[in-house]
Design a protein around this motif. Structure first.
Motif, mmCIF file in Angstrom:
data_model
loop_
_atom_site.group_PDB
_atom_site.id
_atom_site.type_symbol
_atom_site.label_atom_id
_atom_site.label_comp_id
_atom_site.label_asym_id
_atom_site.label_seq_id
_atom_site.Cartn_x
_atom_site.Cartn_y
_atom_site.Cartn_z
ATOM 1 N N THR A 104 -9.876 10.957 5.147
ATOM 2 C CA THR A 104 -10.842 10.480 6.151
ATOM 3 C C THR A 104 -12.265 10.827 5.706
ATOM 4 O O THR A 104 -13.201 10.067 5.961
ATOM 5 N N LEU A 153 -13.353 8.194 3.402
ATOM 6 C CA LEU A 153 -13.793 7.003 4.148
ATOM 7 C C LEU A 153 -15.209 7.170 4.697
ATOM 8 O O LEU A 153 -16.031 6.256 4.632
ATOM 9 N N ALA A 199 -8.215 -0.073 3.326
ATOM 10 C CA ALA A 199 -7.778 1.313 3.131
ATOM 11 C C ALA A 199 -6.498 1.684 3.877
ATOM 12 O O ALA A 199 -6.399 2.783 4.444
ATOM 13 N N ASP A 250 -6.575 -1.453 12.224
ATOM 14 C CA ASP A 250 -7.800 -1.786 12.954
ATOM 15 C C ASP A 250 -7.509 -2.907 13.950
ATOM 16 O O ASP A 250 -6.618 -3.732 13.709
ATOM 17 N N VAL A 260 -9.062 -0.827 7.893
ATOM 18 C CA VAL A 260 -7.751 -0.186 7.718
ATOM 19 C C VAL A 260 -6.681 -1.072 8.356
ATOM 20 O O VAL A 260 -6.980 -1.930 9.184
ATOM 21 N N SER A 261 -5.444 -0.829 7.959
ATOM 22 C CA SER A 261 -4.344 -1.727 8.330
ATOM 23 C C SER A 261 -4.178 -1.903 9.832
ATOM 24 O O SER A 261 -3.749 -2.954 10.290
ATOM 25 N N CYS A 296 -5.352 1.652 -1.987
ATOM 26 C CA CYS A 296 -6.512 1.132 -1.253
ATOM 27 C C CYS A 296 -7.266 0.206 -2.203
ATOM 28 O O CYS A 296 -7.411 0.519 -3.380
ATOM 29 N N ASP A 342 -3.483 3.089 5.610
ATOM 30 C CA ASP A 342 -3.368 3.943 6.800
ATOM 31 C C ASP A 342 -4.160 5.240 6.637
ATOM 32 O O ASP A 342 -3.732 6.293 7.111
ATOM 33 N N LEU A 343 -5.309 5.153 5.983
ATOM 34 C CA LEU A 343 -6.106 6.373 5.819
ATOM 35 C C LEU A 343 -6.572 6.927 7.156
ATOM 36 O O LEU A 343 -6.848 8.111 7.289
ATOM 37 N N CYS A 344 -6.678 6.057 8.156
ATOM 38 C CA CYS A 344 -6.861 6.521 9.537
ATOM 39 C C CYS A 344 -6.287 5.445 10.448
ATOM 40 O O CYS A 344 -5.923 4.358 9.994
ATOM 41 N N SER A 376 0.849 -1.206 0.000
ATOM 42 C CA SER A 376 0.000 0.000 0.000
ATOM 43 C C SER A 376 0.879 1.249 0.000
ATOM 44 O O SER A 376 0.604 2.221 -0.682
#
Ligand SMILES: [Zn+2]
Length: 271
Positions: A237, A240, A203, A255, A252-253, A192, A205-207, A102
């Motif tokens: 974000t 998302l 997704a 989570d 997300v990675s 993503c 590391d979008l959050c 990613s």
């Protein structure tokens, strides 16, 4: 109709820790453990594709990564590496045909050298960062296999697709099974994946975690400085939030393991 994507498996390949009070303003301070998530996607014709590769054990043990560990304490044993986690499931590294990274932070590319035979896939933007990295990009190229550049495929997410109208995408295998969007913010051009068969977006590391999404706009200065581009990070974000509103499931990675496992269990068995 049978699915093109047969299954999605998940492995936490090492963990880092932080404190909610360090990351966000106005939240109760508690220690958080963030797994470095690896996703294994089984495509009916193309075989196994790995999305990210977690940490390498060297990051925990070698002196030269001390400065990284100072900001990002790592918790893992040697057996948390993706090669061990796959073997425990009876999958050999040679069976992985594709590795899509990613982005190139150490918790995503750490296990890349375990897959010297795989075709590596990067977005064009991630590849540009790879070619001219800044210190802040934290790209430790020693974790890549020596064959990396020879086995590399660069993709451009520049097609419009009504299946995923939010962003331009790249239809990875040309069969509509894996649509890749490129999203700036945390790092440039993070890949993503949208998987229409599973109505699922993975997704990167979008959050920090979907449950932490509401706090993103209260991020403290230091963690916000770690982002490649804070304005784009906030836009990511919002992207998302838009996707979630339309009832697309998002992982997300980093989570929590339980969240990812329960969603994938449902997607693999019930959808
Ligand atoms: Zn990252």
């Amino acid at each position: 109709m049978s699915k093109i994507i047969e299954s999605i498996d998940y492995f936490p390949a090492g963990y880092c820790t932080s404190y909610t009070g360090l990351l966000f303003k106005g939240v109760k301070n508690k220690k958080m453990t963030f797994p470095a998530g690896v996703f294994l996607i089984k495509h009916r014709d193309k075989g196994y594709l790995l999305y990210d590769t977690g940490y390498h054990y060297d990051i925990k043990t070698k002196l030269r990564y001390g400065f990284y560990r100072l900001g990002t304490p790592v918790q893992m044993t040697e057996k948390d590496q993706i090669s061990y986690l796959l073997e425990a499931k009876g999958i050999k590294p040679e069976e992985i045909n594709y590795v899509l990274l990613s982005h190139l932070h150490p918790d995503h590319l750490g296990g890349a050298s375990f897959f010297p035979h795989a075709t590596f896939i990067l977005t064009k933007e991630v590849y540009e960062v790879y070619q001219k990295p800044k210190l802040k990009d934290l790209i430790f190229k020693e974790f890549l296999p020596t064959s990396f550049e020879k086995n590399l495929t660069i993709i451009r997410a520049d097609q419009q697709d009504s299946t995923f109208p939010y962003r331009p995408i790249c239809d990875l295998f040309g069969d509509g099974s894996i649509l890749v969007a490129s999203v700036d913010g945390h790092a440039r051009g993070q890949a993503c994946l949208y998987l229409p068969d599973f109505n699922l977006l993975i997704a990167a590391d979008l959050c920090w975690g979907i449950d932490l999404l509401p706090y993103t706009k209260q991020m403290h200065l230091i963690p916000s400085l770690v982002q490649d581009n804070k304005v784009d990070y906030i836009k990511g974000t919002e992207f998302l939030e838009e996707v979630l509103k339309d009832s697309i499931e998002v992982l997300v990675s980093h989570d929590p393991v339980e969240r990812i496992e329960s969603i994938l269990y449902e997607k693999n068995n019930l959808s």
